[in-house]
Enzyme design. Structure first.
Site, mmCIF file in Angstrom:
data_model
loop_
_atom_site.group_PDB
_atom_site.id
_atom_site.type_symbol
_atom_site.label_atom_id
_atom_site.label_comp_id
_atom_site.label_asym_id
_atom_site.label_seq_id
_atom_site.Cartn_x
_atom_site.Cartn_y
_atom_site.Cartn_z
ATOM 1 N N SER A 41 4.378 -4.386 -8.592
ATOM 2 C CA SER A 41 3.189 -3.680 -9.099
ATOM 3 C C SER A 41 2.541 -4.498 -10.209
ATOM 4 O O SER A 41 1.325 -4.446 -10.412
ATOM 5 C CB SER A 41 3.596 -2.313 -9.632
ATOM 6 O OG SER A 41 4.235 -1.595 -8.607
ATOM 7 N N GLY A 55 14.554 -1.611 -4.085
ATOM 8 C CA GLY A 55 14.268 -2.999 -3.707
ATOM 9 C C GLY A 55 15.150 -3.990 -4.457
ATOM 10 O O GLY A 55 15.448 -3.808 -5.642
ATOM 11 N N VAL A 114 10.241 -8.123 -0.486
ATOM 12 C CA VAL A 114 9.093 -8.444 0.381
ATOM 13 C C VAL A 114 8.181 -9.373 -0.427
ATOM 14 O O VAL A 114 7.953 -9.143 -1.621
ATOM 15 C CB VAL A 114 8.339 -7.160 0.802
ATOM 16 C CG1 VAL A 114 7.119 -7.501 1.642
ATOM 17 C CG2 VAL A 114 9.281 -6.241 1.577
ATOM 18 N N GLY A 123 5.869 -3.894 -0.392
ATOM 19 C CA GLY A 123 7.306 -3.851 -0.703
ATOM 20 C C GLY A 123 7.799 -2.406 -0.713
ATOM 21 O O GLY A 123 8.809 -2.058 -0.088
ATOM 22 N N HIS A 124 7.051 -1.537 -1.407
ATOM 23 C CA HIS A 124 7.411 -0.112 -1.416
ATOM 24 C C HIS A 124 7.343 0.455 0.002
ATOM 25 O O HIS A 124 8.197 1.239 0.412
ATOM 26 C CB HIS A 124 6.438 0.686 -2.295
ATOM 27 C CG HIS A 124 6.498 0.351 -3.751
ATOM 28 N ND1 HIS A 124 5.464 -0.266 -4.404
ATOM 29 C CD2 HIS A 124 7.462 0.561 -4.680
ATOM 30 C CE1 HIS A 124 5.775 -0.420 -5.685
ATOM 31 N NE2 HIS A 124 6.992 0.070 -5.872
ATOM 32 N N MET A 132 7.372 3.746 -9.380
ATOM 33 C CA MET A 132 6.491 3.993 -10.522
ATOM 34 C C MET A 132 5.034 3.817 -10.102
ATOM 35 O O MET A 132 4.154 3.561 -10.929
ATOM 36 C CB MET A 132 6.846 3.049 -11.679
ATOM 37 C CG MET A 132 8.248 3.330 -12.215
ATOM 38 S SD MET A 132 8.468 2.879 -13.941
ATOM 39 C CE MET A 132 8.166 1.134 -13.876
ATOM 40 N N GLY A 133 4.786 3.933 -8.793
ATOM 41 C CA GLY A 133 3.407 3.864 -8.306
ATOM 42 C C GLY A 133 2.888 2.444 -8.222
ATOM 43 O O GLY A 133 3.658 1.486 -8.214
ATOM 44 N N LEU A 155 1.599 1.237 -5.581
ATOM 45 C CA LEU A 155 2.434 0.933 -4.410
ATOM 46 C C LEU A 155 1.874 -0.233 -3.597
ATOM 47 O O LEU A 155 0.665 -0.412 -3.481
ATOM 48 C CB LEU A 155 2.556 2.185 -3.539
ATOM 49 C CG LEU A 155 3.146 3.399 -4.276
ATOM 50 C CD1 LEU A 155 3.201 4.608 -3.347
ATOM 51 C CD2 LEU A 155 4.536 3.109 -4.836
ATOM 52 N N HIS A 156 2.794 -1.023 -3.047
ATOM 53 C CA HIS A 156 2.429 -2.202 -2.260
ATOM 54 C C HIS A 156 3.328 -2.266 -1.027
ATOM 55 O O HIS A 156 4.167 -1.372 -0.808
ATOM 56 C CB HIS A 156 2.545 -3.470 -3.114
ATOM 57 C CG HIS A 156 3.840 -3.579 -3.865
ATOM 58 N ND1 HIS A 156 5.050 -3.775 -3.241
ATOM 59 C CD2 HIS A 156 4.119 -3.479 -5.190
ATOM 60 C CE1 HIS A 156 6.003 -3.827 -4.134
ATOM 61 N NE2 HIS A 156 5.480 -3.634 -5.328
#
Ligand code: PAF
Length: 276
Positions: free
Chosen positions: A185, A146, A175, A36-37, A30-31, A33-34
């Protein structure tokens, strides 16, 4: 990386890639992004010829309109962030995905009735609606999710079973920030003080390992969360890692995990821990 905005362009691109005999990995997001993504995307990169990342804040999985309104939207930054790792970003408008209000109703059975399913009515139905469409349009060999949203993975496994979807669902480890907070997010909505405080969630879960049995673990986590100003516990459940039903003793299941949801100010954060 190419950005695709329409379903027609997405399915045409997938057809072309598949016709070349290439394998496809999909990372639905869902954007906002960090790292983890990025860990999911890097894994997809290693395991597939072509990587698609969807970036879509799915309105039908939000049971709280305020949460939907405040959900961070950072598309330009997201595209730059993943540009070296993904081949295609699918970033459609809400009208493109839902020209009419979707009416599908799923029953994912016991795994959706507890925890997030009980706390957020309609949430998993909304997840099922979008994930099914993404899987059917993209037809990935593997799709990556995740484990912070552990229950979501159980629901998606049920979805692919019920809908005869052939994609493999690949769970990926949580993460964490250097302070231990699970990357999310939603962390962007925390003030710097709340961000530091939120690290207590992971610390408390880790410390609960020292408790000798399930009732003690539950009492410990609930009491520790209650001690932190600005924290409000939504739930802490200790459950079988497959059925997600509550266990009363560690011996009740082969795999046992703790699942917590805490409001830090107005921001709802979730985390989990494996006990065995
Ligand atoms: O985990 C998420 O970000 C979302 O629930 C997902 C799987 C992208 C569906 O909107």
């Amino acid at each position: 990386m190419f950005v695709i905005n329409t379903i027609a362009e997405l399915t045409k691109t997938v057809d072309k890639v598949k016709a070349q005999g290439k394998t496809v990995g999909l990372v639905p997001t869902m954007g906002a992004l960090h790292e983890g993504h990025l860990s999911l995307i890097k894994r997809a990169r290693k395991e597939n010829d072509v990587v698609f990342v969807s970036i879509f804040v799915n309105p039908v999985q939000f049971n709280n309109q305020d949460d939907l309104r405040k959900y961070p939207r950072t598309l330009d930054r997201d595209v730059e962030f993943i540009g070296d790792y993904a081949d295609y970003a699918f970033a459609p408008s809400v009208e493109e995905i839902f020209p009419v209000q979707p009416s599908e109703k799923y029953d994912f059975g016991p795994v959706e009735k507890v925890m997030e399913g009980a706390a957020r009515p309609g949430h998993f139905n909304g997840v099922g609606i979008i994930v099914r469409r993404l899987l059917e349009w993209t037809r990935p060999d593997k799709a990556y999710f995740g484990e912070k949203d552990y229950q979501q993975i159980a629901v998606i496994r049920e979805l692919v079973l019920q809908c005869n979807i052939q994609s493999e669902i690949v769970p990926c480890p949580i993460v964490r920030e250097p302070n231990g907070l699970a990357m999310s997010s939603r962390n962007r909505r925390l003030t710097p003080e709340q961000f530091e405080k939120a690290a207590n969630i992971h610390r408390i879960l880790e410390e609960s390992r020292k408790c000798v049995d399930v009732p003690q673990m539950k009492a410990f986590v609930e009491a520790e969360i209650a001690k932190i100003p600005e924290f409000q516990l939504d739930y802490f459940e200790i459950a079988d890692d497959k059925t997600l039903q509550t266990v009363h003793a560690l011996a009740d299941a082969d795999g046992v995990m703790g699942f917590v949801t805490v409001y830090v100010g107005e921001v709802r954060l979730i985390d989990n821990i494996r006990y065995k």
